[in-house]
Structures are given as C-alpha cells and as structure tokens.
Write a protein that holds these residues in place. Structure first.
Motif, short mmCIF file in Angstrom:
data_model
loop_
_atom_site.label_atom_id
_atom_site.label_comp_id
_atom_site.label_asym_id
_atom_site.label_seq_id
_atom_site.Cartn_x
_atom_site.Cartn_y
_atom_site.Cartn_z
N TYR A 1 61.05 -3.62 26.33
CA TYR A 1 61.96 -3.22 25.26
C TYR A 1 63.41 -3.54 25.58
O TYR A 1 64.33 -3.20 24.84
CB TYR A 1 61.82 -1.72 24.97
CG TYR A 1 60.40 -1.35 24.66
CD1 TYR A 1 59.77 -1.90 23.54
CD2 TYR A 1 59.68 -0.51 25.48
CE1 TYR A 1 58.46 -1.60 23.26
CE2 TYR A 1 58.37 -0.20 25.20
CZ TYR A 1 57.76 -0.75 24.10
OH TYR A 1 56.46 -0.45 23.82
N LYS B 1 54.42 4.73 24.25
CA LYS B 1 54.95 4.21 25.51
C LYS B 1 56.06 5.11 26.04
O LYS B 1 56.22 5.28 27.24
CB LYS B 1 55.52 2.79 25.29
CG LYS B 1 54.47 1.71 25.26
CD LYS B 1 54.15 1.23 26.67
CE LYS B 1 53.09 0.15 26.66
NZ LYS B 1 53.54 -1.03 25.92
N TYR C 1 61.92 -2.81 18.59
CA TYR C 1 61.71 -1.56 19.30
C TYR C 1 62.97 -1.22 20.09
O TYR C 1 63.50 -2.05 20.81
CB TYR C 1 60.51 -1.66 20.23
CG TYR C 1 59.22 -1.67 19.47
CD1 TYR C 1 58.66 -0.49 19.02
CD2 TYR C 1 58.57 -2.87 19.16
CE1 TYR C 1 57.48 -0.49 18.29
CE2 TYR C 1 57.39 -2.88 18.43
CZ TYR C 1 56.85 -1.69 18.00
OH TYR C 1 55.69 -1.69 17.28
N TYR D 1 59.97 -6.85 14.01
CA TYR D 1 59.85 -5.62 14.80
C TYR D 1 60.95 -5.49 15.84
O TYR D 1 61.17 -6.39 16.64
CB TYR D 1 58.47 -5.52 15.44
CG TYR D 1 57.44 -5.14 14.42
CD1 TYR D 1 57.23 -3.81 14.12
CD2 TYR D 1 56.75 -6.11 13.70
CE1 TYR D 1 56.32 -3.44 13.14
CE2 TYR D 1 55.84 -5.75 12.71
CZ TYR D 1 55.63 -4.41 12.43
OH TYR D 1 54.74 -4.05 11.46
N GLN E 1 61.18 3.47 17.93
CA GLN E 1 60.77 3.44 19.31
C GLN E 1 59.25 3.47 19.37
O GLN E 1 58.61 4.02 18.49
CB GLN E 1 61.35 4.65 20.03
CG GLN E 1 61.64 4.40 21.49
CD GLN E 1 62.58 5.43 22.05
OE1 GLN E 1 62.46 6.61 21.76
NE2 GLN E 1 63.51 4.99 22.89
N ASP E 2 58.72 2.86 20.42
CA ASP E 2 57.28 2.95 20.64
C ASP E 2 57.03 4.30 21.29
O ASP E 2 57.19 4.48 22.48
CB ASP E 2 56.85 1.81 21.57
CG ASP E 2 55.34 1.80 21.76
OD1 ASP E 2 54.71 2.88 21.69
OD2 ASP E 2 54.79 0.72 21.99
#
Lengths: 359, 359
Positions: A353, B178, B340, B338, B174-175
């Motif tokens: 990220y 993870k 993130y 996308y 945000q993921d």
DNA sequence: ACACGCACTGTGCGGGCTAACAGAAAAAGA
DNA sequence: TCTTTTTCTGTTAGCCCGCACAGTGCGTGT
C-alpha cells in the motif's frame, strides 16, 4: 447538507468595470507596472480590497506563453535505485504539466569531491534556469552556491537534506534524527528487553558513510539506545562500498565472533546485503531493520528476511520539489517551506500500500 | 546529464495544416462529432496516428466554460472528527480548482436506516450531478442506487468502503482485513509471546459496531491471532455508543475482572476513551492500540497513553475522491480505479510527519 | 498659435480550444 | 435542368489573461 462553490469568478473585466477604468489599467495595477495615475491606482485598489480577486492561473499561463527552465543538481550514482526513484519523480512532475512549456536539466556531482559540486553547479547556471532543485553537498560549498542563486534571484529547493543559514524556497526530506529514534523504538520493541547485543551494519568508503542523512539516523538511534537501553551493546559490522565479494566472509566472521546476535539494523538502503545472506545460509531466526523501498529490499521483506523498512518517499521528494518550483514560479502560488516526509514503517503486511499517489 | 521537456506542443492548428483541413474539422474528428466526410476523417486520423496529440486541457476547459456539479453522499455524524476530515478534503479539492466552475453538494444519510439512504440519494439526483462521491451503506440499497447512476451515465466513486458487483470510477479506502492483520502483528510484537490475555474494546449500538470497516478489521485481527497466538485470549469490553457516563465504571469492572490485562486494542476511532481513563487513574503500564488521527487520540499519543494508531487518511480520501471525478469528467484524463490508503503506523515519534500534502 | 514630449489610458491581438454560424458542395427532388 | 434539402467545411467570436501599440489629454517651449 452543505455546498461549496468555486467562488463565482471575478474577472479582470469585472474589476475594470467596478473601478471605472479599463482592463489595461487593472492589469498594470495588478502587476505593479508603471504608468498608472494615483487616482486610477486608488480606485482599482479600493475594489481589490473589497473583493478577493484570484486570477485564472491557467488563462494567465496561456497568455504569458513563456518557457521555463528548471535545473537539478544531484549526487552521482550508477543507477542506484534510490536516486533513480527521485529522478523518476522529477520527470513525472514535468510530464504531468505538459501544457506548460517546462524543461528540466539534471546534472550530477561527485559526492566526495567539493570541486565537482562547484563545477557542476556553475555549468548548470549557464542554462539560465528559472528555478533549481539542489541536493546539498558539504555545507560551505552549498552555501556559496545558494548565495549566488539568491543574488541572481533564482529560487531553489533543497532535496534530501538542508543546509544551515540558507532559506530555500522549499525543503523536502526526512528528519533523520527523529527517524533514527523511531527506528530504535520499533527495533528494540521487537528485540525485547532481554537482548543485550545487537548488530549495526554500516557501508563505508574512506571511513565515511555515503550521506549526512545516514550519519544523523545513527546519532538519533544511539541517543535512543543510551536513553532507553544503556546496557545493550551496539556491535558494528563495517563493509566497504564496492567490495561486494568480501561481504559474505565478513558477515560470517562477525556472526562467529558474536554468536548471540539476532537483531540487525542498518541506516543505509542496503539491508538486502544481510537479508540475502540470511536467505542463502538458511538463517531463520534473525531480525533485520533497514531503510528504503528498493527492489532488493522489498524482495527480502516478502521472504521474511527483512522485518521492517522505513520509507523515505524518494519519488515524492522529486515530484514535489519540481511541483514547488512550478507552483511558485509559474502559478505564483505560495508554497509551504518545510516538508518532512512521513516516517512510514513498512512490513510484509503493508508494503503493497506504499504508493506514489499521482501515478 | 539528462533533460526532459514538455513535448513540443502540437496544436489543433498544426494538425489542421498537416491534414489539409480546417481546425473545425479537426475538432469534429477529435470529439467524434457528426458531419465529417469519410475522406476528411481519414486524413485527420492519419495525421493523428503519426503524432501523439495531447490537447491543452486548460485551454480546453477555458473555452468549454461549463459548470460542473458534484454531489456527495455521506453517513450522518454530529461533528465526528473522522468524517469532518473527509469533508475538509472534499472541500479543499474544490477550492484548489478555483479556476473551473465546480460546485459540490453534500448530504447525509442515517447509517442505520436503509430508507434514509434511498431518500437522500434520490434527493441528490435532483441536482443533476455530473459526478458523485458515495460512501456505501448496505449492499443492496447501494447497488440499486449505483445502477441508477450507471443508467444515467453519472460516474461515481466509492469512499471508505466498496460494494460487490459494482464497478465505480474509483475507490478510496483501506483494506480493512489487512489492516486488522497488520495491527495484530504490531500489537502482539509489543505484547510479547508470554501474554495470554488481551482486551478488545468495542463500541456498539444495538449490538452492531458503527461500520463494516471496523467489523473487517476485527476479522483480520482474529485471523492473525488464531494463526499466530492461538493460546492468547481476546477478552471483549463492550461499551454502548452514547452512554458516555457509564464508560469509566464499565472499564473499572473489566479491569477488576481481568487484573492481568495490560494490552488493549480497539478498531474504532475512540481509543482515547481508554487512554483518557488510564491517564485519569494514573495507570502507567498499560499499552493501547487504536485507529485514526483525531485530536483526542493524538493527545493520548503525546502523553503516552496510546502507543500506536493506524491512520486512515480521511482527508486524502475526500480530496482524492473529488480529484478523481475532476480528472475524469473535466480533464478527461484516465484515472486509476483502486486506491488503497497506506497502512501507516503512528507513534509519539512520527505522528507530526503525518501530512495531507496539498495543504 | 502650433508643435512637441510626456504621462497616462484604452483597444486589440494572440495563446489553444470550443461551438455557433455562414457558406460551399453534394445529394435529392421536381 | 434547376431548385431544394442535406451534408459537410471554414471562419470566427469568445473563454480569461498579458502585453504591445495606438491614442488621449495636458503641460511646456517657441
């Protein structure tokens, strides 16, 4: 429910109308050009005080139709991944501003040779740059050159590190002292209180590490250690830049001499030297902390031979340096002076990220 | 030494000249407008194939002189610091693009009321938006609304979370899985292997936490725990949203029941509830992990009652959402789908370098 | 009285692009 | 064949700004 609008656009024409003069006169007042009567100037300034005029910078740039030359002074590096990322950022910023006539010339100086810095700097001046990006070398030569730039009214930004007594247009870099401190905190949190010896790996050339930044990180780190872990010994492994063949042997010797060491840190961007050694020798229970998101380090992160990296955002430093020059010189915007890069901690879980935002 | 130039500008006029037609015809070809003979179109397209024409988007926007309306659909919040930062980003992005005629209308829906989402969404459609920023609510109502938008050819971006089977123009968030995983890694590294009970604090309303993001972080965290620390118990402290008066008593009761607990984590942005409790009661040896750089959390970071926060970059999410719409709709640029947000770990040492870049 | 210089002011073009409009060419109809 | 309609093409005004140039009015000198 709320609304924002780009403030209903006031044009030069509007100001002219409201102050009873022509656009030409308004233009002269706005740009502080001569040949305006006191009476006219007062009328226009009265109107300007009332309203908040924001010129259309794009129309302005279009009409102005000027070419801008930026120059960049970087330390020499043979495709060192870190500096390549800086250059990529510089380049991308120019390309993203395709509709303005920008050009950027980059030249390199030898990090260890003062004369080389002076020579290269002078050669760039011949390009008659409108703005410069400078990676400082030694204090005095950098100061000298910056004073020359100030004399010529050429704005400049510092990249990577700064230099005392000089006020650049902007600075982009990391607070390396704090960075070392932060590294110490995380590193020792992982090591735990019972560890009483760690390895500090240094890459040197003629008894010096490659940059001031690295020196300062170590200072910050050692301050943290004496403050919080005074009983923990910092054992140094010193490798000579360029003598790659020797590294494996020297690491082995170090580990034989210090069989208790399991935690290693380096302030260079070459943690992968140790990481790859651990992988090749199937040493599983070692922990490694390093700097910079370069490819070989990332590979080690993925494979688990590096636990943590601190990112310096070289791409962003390059991109934003040029962006600052552009905003100041072309768009005549105000720019913030100090920009410290975040101290971002990267691990196998979050490194994907880590981004550069603007493509 | 190397140089970059903004590629020497080719103008519509140049293309016209080289293909032996007028600028009007070139313009028609470029915009796929009717009334061009096959012969003329071929000539122009031949030239376009040869050169790499990049229109001057600013001149274009200037000439086009159109107003754009963006709308934003956010969950209701009474000055919740997190969403306020999102809004600040949205606002700033509009204001930074002052030279284009943009407007942004934001309306709120109730997070726990499906009808409210439908109603508010429909009401925004009456503004005839050129683009939308949507924070998804429940899957089906969000999907329904997005399909309507697709039918009307209104591009939209998702902020915070996404929704399956729908392709937005862009996504910023945000993921969270993870993120929970990463939190677990850092949290347990600090706790150490010997710890066998930790506290998980949850803020709930009608048995639900406030967002999908929080749920998912917990899932990620628990996955990490069962994978790496199967013997460590996760003891939950549940506080009811709105019942602030009860918090201190409930925390005390929990700590009395679990006197061995020293490590606490929460996936809400309210770690400060615990942090402030620790401060007020002079509890020194507790460790606390939370989310979001809101003021009260930062205060706890400084005072040492919170050790770690994960930042979600709400400002950036807001800013970049509008920026994506703008780039796509106004500048007709391609935008990445996308985005993130980085999983950034903040501590007392590095939080000051957490920035929002574009002022 | 006139010419002349000077300080000041307004007009207009051009930067790259869009879109409206007028005019030319081609197709269709009588 | 000549009109009418349709399709196509070139020209131009305008978006906002910067700058060159052409005025305008005023005071001075002869």
């Amino acid at each position: 429910m709320w609304e924002v609008h780009s403030s209903d656009k006031i044009r030069i024409k509007d100001i002219a109308q409201r102050s009873g003069v022509s656009v030409g006169t308004v233009d002269r007042v706005l740009h502080n050009r001569p040949n305006v009567s006191a009476k006219a100037r007062d009328k226009v300034e009265a109107v300007l005080k009332e309203i908040n005029y924001q010129p259309n910078i794009y129309a302005s740039a279009l009409a102005y139709n000027k070419k801008y030359t930026f120059c960049c002074l970087l330390p020499d590096h043979d495709r060192n991944a870190y500096w390549t990322q800086v250059e990529e950022g510089l380049r991308q910023c120019i390309l993203n501003r395709n509709d303005f006539h920008l050009s950027l010339t980059t030249e390199y100086y030898n990090q260890f040779d003062r004369q080389s810095f002076i020579r290269t700097a002078r050669s760039l001046l011949e390009k008659k740059p409108d703005g410069m990006v400078v990676v400082p070398q030694e204090t005095d030569v950098t100061q000298d050159f910056c004073r020359t730039l100030q004399g010529l009214h050429i704005p400049f930004v510092f990249l990577d590190s700064s230099v005392q007594d000089i006020q650049p247009l902007a600075f982009f870099g990391q607070d390396s002292l704090k960075s070392g401190h932060f590294a110490g905190r995380i590193f020792m949190m992982q090591a735990g209180k019972e560890v009483n010896r760690i390895m500090l790996m240094k890459l040197m050339s003629n008894g010096r590490v490659a940059s001031r930044q690295q020196e300062n990180r170590e200072v910050g780190f050692r301050q943290y250690m004496t403050g919080h872990y005074p009983d923990c010994e910092v054992a140094e492994l010193i490798l000579q830049i360029g003598e790659e063949k020797e590294y494996a042997r020297q690491i082995r010797t170090f580990l034989e001499k210090h069989p208790d060491v399991r935690h290693c840190i380096t302030f260079s961007s070459q943690a992968h030297i140790l990481g790859e050694y651990f992988q090749e020798n199937h040493l599983q229970d070692f922990h490694l902390f390093g700097y910079d998101m370069i490819e070989r380090n990332v590979e080690c992160l993925k494979r688990g031979s590096i636990d943590f990296l601190i990112a310096q955002h070289p791409w962003k430093q390059g991109y934003n340096s040029v962006k600052s020059l552009f905003n100041h010189i072309v768009l005549k915007k105000e720019v913030q002076q100090y920009h410290y890069m975040p101290l971002e901690l990267l691990t196998a879980e979050n490194y994907i990220y880590y981004t550069t935002d603007e493509k």
